[in-house]
Design an enzyme around this catalytic site. Structure first.
Site, PDB file in Angstrom:
ATOM      1  N   ASN A 255      -3.465   8.823   4.961  1.00 20.77           N
ATOM      2  CA  ASN A 255      -2.228   8.203   5.457  1.00 20.77           C
ATOM      3  C   ASN A 255      -2.080   8.198   6.971  1.00 20.77           C
ATOM      4  O   ASN A 255      -1.514   7.265   7.541  1.00 20.77           O
ATOM      5  CB  ASN A 255      -1.009   8.925   4.861  1.00 20.77           C
ATOM      6  CG  ASN A 255      -0.855   8.660   3.367  1.00 20.77           C
ATOM      7  OD1 ASN A 255      -1.357   7.653   2.858  1.00 20.77           O
ATOM      8  ND2 ASN A 255      -0.172   9.549   2.674  1.00 20.77           N
TER       9      ASN A 255
ATOM     10  N   ARG B  81       0.821  -1.214   0.000  1.00 21.12           N
ATOM     11  CA  ARG B  81       0.000   0.000   0.000  1.00 21.12           C
ATOM     12  C   ARG B  81       0.859   1.272   0.000  1.00 21.12           C
ATOM     13  O   ARG B  81       0.513   2.265  -0.644  1.00 21.12           O
ATOM     14  CB  ARG B  81      -0.902  -0.007   1.236  1.00 21.12           C
ATOM     15  CG  ARG B  81      -1.848   1.178   1.281  1.00 21.12           C
ATOM     16  CD  ARG B  81      -2.901   0.981   2.354  1.00 21.12           C
ATOM     17  NE  ARG B  81      -3.901   2.025   2.322  1.00 21.12           N
ATOM     18  CZ  ARG B  81      -4.189   2.794   3.377  1.00 21.12           C
ATOM     19  NH1 ARG B  81      -3.549   2.615   4.522  1.00 21.12           N
ATOM     20  NH2 ARG B  81      -5.112   3.722   3.267  1.00 21.12           N
TER      21      ARG B  81
ATOM     22  N   HIS C 210       0.499   4.428  -2.487  1.00 22.43           N
ATOM     23  CA  HIS C 210       0.313   5.809  -2.029  1.00 22.43           C
ATOM     24  C   HIS C 210       1.457   6.722  -2.466  1.00 22.43           C
ATOM     25  O   HIS C 210       1.274   7.924  -2.609  1.00 22.43           O
ATOM     26  CB  HIS C 210       0.108   5.852  -0.511  1.00 22.43           C
ATOM     27  CG  HIS C 210      -1.286   5.454  -0.109  1.00 22.43           C
ATOM     28  ND1 HIS C 210      -1.879   5.852   1.062  1.00 22.43           N
ATOM     29  CD2 HIS C 210      -2.217   4.707  -0.743  1.00 22.43           C
ATOM     30  CE1 HIS C 210      -3.107   5.362   1.135  1.00 22.43           C
ATOM     31  NE2 HIS C 210      -3.331   4.645   0.058  1.00 22.43           N
TER      32      HIS C 210
ATOM     33  N   HIS D 254      -6.263  -5.813  -2.199  1.00 23.47           N
ATOM     34  CA  HIS D 254      -7.026  -5.996  -0.960  1.00 23.47           C
ATOM     35  C   HIS D 254      -7.262  -7.479  -0.640  1.00 23.47           C
ATOM     36  O   HIS D 254      -8.067  -7.798   0.221  1.00 23.47           O
ATOM     37  CB  HIS D 254      -8.351  -5.228  -1.015  1.00 23.47           C
ATOM     38  CG  HIS D 254      -8.166  -3.732  -0.995  1.00 23.47           C
ATOM     39  ND1 HIS D 254      -9.182  -2.838  -1.223  1.00 23.47           N
ATOM     40  CD2 HIS D 254      -7.062  -2.974  -0.745  1.00 23.47           C
ATOM     41  CE1 HIS D 254      -8.716  -1.599  -1.130  1.00 23.47           C
ATOM     42  NE2 HIS D 254      -7.430  -1.645  -0.852  1.00 23.47           N
TER      43      HIS D 254
HETATM   44  C1  HEM Z   1      -9.296   1.577  -5.671  1.00 24.23           C
HETATM   45  C2  HEM Z   1      -9.200   2.456  -4.727  1.00 24.23           C
HETATM   46  C3  HEM Z   1      -8.714   2.136  -3.344  1.00 24.23           C
HETATM   47  C4  HEM Z   1      -9.311   2.523  -2.194  1.00 24.23           C
HETATM   48  C5  HEM Z   1     -10.549   3.382  -2.051  1.00 24.23           C
HETATM   49  C6  HEM Z   1      -8.546   1.955  -1.112  1.00 24.23           C
HETATM   50  C7  HEM Z   1      -8.828   2.145   0.225  1.00 24.23           C
HETATM   51  C8  HEM Z   1      -8.206   1.492   1.267  1.00 24.23           C
HETATM   52  C9  HEM Z   1      -8.560   1.628   2.644  1.00 24.23           C
HETATM   53  C10 HEM Z   1      -9.645   2.537   3.193  1.00 24.23           C
HETATM   54  C11 HEM Z   1      -7.760   0.791   3.357  1.00 24.23           C
HETATM   55  C12 HEM Z   1      -7.758   0.608   4.865  1.00 24.23           C
HETATM   56  C13 HEM Z   1      -6.916   1.701   5.505  1.00 24.23           C
HETATM   57  C14 HEM Z   1      -7.070   1.774   7.004  1.00 24.23           C
HETATM   58  O1  HEM Z   1      -8.009   1.213   7.544  1.00 24.23           O
HETATM   59  O2  HEM Z   1      -6.219   2.421   7.674  1.00 24.23           O
HETATM   60  C15 HEM Z   1      -6.895   0.140   2.419  1.00 24.23           C
HETATM   61  C16 HEM Z   1      -5.945  -0.794   2.751  1.00 24.23           C
HETATM   62  C17 HEM Z   1      -5.105  -1.375   1.859  1.00 24.23           C
HETATM   63  N1  HEM Z   1      -4.964  -1.036   0.517  1.00 24.23           N
HETATM   64 FE1  HEM Z   1      -6.258   0.037  -0.556  1.00 24.23          FE
HETATM   65  N2  HEM Z   1      -7.518   1.235  -1.624  1.00 24.23           N
HETATM   66  C18 HEM Z   1      -7.571   1.315  -2.986  1.00 24.23           C
HETATM   67  C19 HEM Z   1      -6.665   0.767  -3.873  1.00 24.23           C
HETATM   68  C20 HEM Z   1      -5.543   0.080  -3.503  1.00 24.23           C
HETATM   69  C21 HEM Z   1      -4.469  -0.278  -4.397  1.00 24.23           C
HETATM   70  C22 HEM Z   1      -4.409   0.106  -5.879  1.00 24.23           C
HETATM   71  C23 HEM Z   1      -3.556  -0.965  -3.665  1.00 24.23           C
HETATM   72  C24 HEM Z   1      -2.237  -1.549  -4.088  1.00 24.23           C
HETATM   73  C25 HEM Z   1      -1.921  -1.863  -5.326  1.00 24.23           C
HETATM   74  C26 HEM Z   1      -4.079  -1.058  -2.325  1.00 24.23           C
HETATM   75  C27 HEM Z   1      -3.488  -1.751  -1.308  1.00 24.23           C
HETATM   76  C28 HEM Z   1      -4.000  -1.817  -0.013  1.00 24.23           C
HETATM   77  C29 HEM Z   1      -3.510  -2.749   0.986  1.00 24.23           C
HETATM   78  C30 HEM Z   1      -2.488  -3.848   0.743  1.00 24.23           C
HETATM   79  C31 HEM Z   1      -4.192  -2.451   2.168  1.00 24.23           C
HETATM   80  C32 HEM Z   1      -3.985  -3.097   3.547  1.00 24.23           C
HETATM   81  C33 HEM Z   1      -2.892  -2.323   4.264  1.00 24.23           C
HETATM   82  C34 HEM Z   1      -2.522  -2.841   5.642  1.00 24.23           C
HETATM   83  O3  HEM Z   1      -3.045  -3.838   6.120  1.00 24.23           O
HETATM   84  O4  HEM Z   1      -1.637  -2.181   6.246  1.00 24.23           O
HETATM   85  N3  HEM Z   1      -5.258  -0.382  -2.260  1.00 24.23           N
HETATM   86  N4  HEM Z   1      -7.179   0.586   1.153  1.00 24.23           N
END
Ligand code: HEM
Ligand SMILES: *[C@@H]1O[C@H](CO)[C@@H](O)[C@H](O)[C@H]1NC(C)=O
Ligand SMILES: *[C@@H]1O[C@H](CO)[C@@H](O)[C@H](O)[C@H]1NC(C)=O
Length: 328
Positions: free
Chosen positions: A96, A64, A68, A195
């Protein structure tokens, strides 16, 4: 004779240009550090392995972090910068703050790389390699990564607030943000497959559980047994806001296609995840990835390569940071 001579001259001028081009213009290439830092791949591999051994979730966090970075003024390591005197960094931007993690892992690997090959490898290239390694060590497929990105000189909290997607905005808006980075709807669907690993805090999806868009009811598209289990993790009080739930309730630390299987059974966690199934332009692709894990792996690698090449700095632009948290 004179023809031959000029032909020869043209040829050598051409090869001279080719030879010089990485320096003069700057280009990414697969072998960028092969001679200058041959141990780089091993150091990255070991650094990620050690981080995951301590905390499996770190794979998701590192993936992630790369996303970002690339979505805010291109892949330039800007997300890694602390606040400096002439700008506020991205670490405290809304998407972030208290959310992205993994900075210490990047710093540790950067130090190790710096000992093996001083002042050679950029923080942004380390982050890009780390993201791939995190996927591979979680069970995903590798993809070829071009190298030679240079670290940027600034970061922007404002740009991070404006350009990173929110889970509460409609698919159209998310697609628009991807499009401004040269990514299409297919990339949105494929990259959302990230995800398949990691966790989200309750506040990022809580309105689906209790009061969906002001209706006073839960999101009708949410599977009822997932709803009740999410309600027990995230009771309707502010104190549950930072509790964690897996993004992929089936296999939260394995990089597989279960994320798409969840979407097909109305078990996506974020609104923005489930929305991919709710739009006829993306639902077909979701359904394909739910059935064909190899297709997902192949397409994920291709979209990650595109993500990693957004707005890169090469040649003499930018710098090789000494420490990832500050400009030199
Ligand atoms: C399509 C739009 C996207 C939205 C709206 C989105 C939104 C989010 C949100 C809200 C979280 C949880 C953050 C938290 O609770 O603190 C998250 C986690 C995550 N996102 Fe996304 N995301 C998107 C796309 C992506 C993309 C493109 C990637 C990587 C290629 C990605 C990788 C991740 C990963 C791996 C997590 C888990 C992080 C952790 O456990 O530390 N996301 N995302
Ligand atoms: C191990 O992971 C925990 C979080 O699960 C973290 O607080 C700690 O700093 C990590 N230790 C090392 C050595 O990375
Ligand atoms: C979606 O984008 C439109 C146009 O930019 C904007 O007016 C609207 O507020 C956005 N919606 C959300 C929920 O962010």
């Amino acid at each position: 004779m004179s023809f031959k001579l000029s032909h020869c001259f043209t040829v050598s001028l051409f090869s001279l240009t080719l030879f010089l081009s990485p320096i003069t213009y700057g280009q990414l290439d697969y072998y960028f550090y092969d001679r200058t830092c041959p141990r780089l791949p091993m150091i990255v591999k070991f650094g990620v392995w050690a981080a995951l051994k301590n905390d499996t979730r770190m794979a998701a966090s590192l993936l992630r972090l790369h996303f970002h970075d690339c979505f805010v003024n291109g892949c330039d390591g800007s997300v890694l910068l602390d606040d400096m005197k002439d700008f506020k960094g991205e670490k405290n931007a809304l998407p972030n703050r208290n959310s992205v993690r993994g900075f210490e892992v990047i710093d540790t690997i950067k130090e190790e790389v710096g000992r093996a090959c001083p002042a050679t490898v950029s923080c942004v290239d380390i982050l890009t390699l780390v993201a791939r390694e995190a996927v591979v060590q979680s069970g995903g497929f590798p993809w070829p990564v071009l190298l030679g990105r240079r670290d940027g000189l600034m970061a922007s909290e404002k740009a991070a607030n404006e350009q990173l997607p929110s889970p509460l905005e409609p698919l159209e808006n998310i697609t628009a943000k991807f499009a401004s980075n040269g990514l299409d709807l297919k990339d949105v669907v494929v990259l959302s497959g990230a995800h398949t690993i990691g966790f989200a805090q309750c506040f990022t999806f809580k309105r689906r559980l209790f009061d969906f868009k002001g209706s006073g009811n839960p999101d009708p598209t949410l599977d009822s047994s997932l709803l009740s289990s999410l309600r027990s993790t995230c009771p309707n009080t502010d104190s549950s806001d930072s509790k964690l739930s897996p993004l992929d309730s089936a296999t939260s630390s394995t990089f597989d296609n279960a994320y798409y299987k969840n979407l097909v059974t109305n078990s996506g966690l974020l609104e923005s995840d489930q929305a991919l199934m709710g739009d006829p332009r993306s639902a077909g692709l979701v359904s394909s990835y739910s059935k064909y894990p190899f297709l997902f792996s192949k397409d994920f690698g291709e979209s990650m390569a595109k993500l990693g090449n957004i707005g890169v700095l090469t040649g003499q632009v930018g710098q090789i940071r000494k420490k990832c948290g500050s400009v030199n």
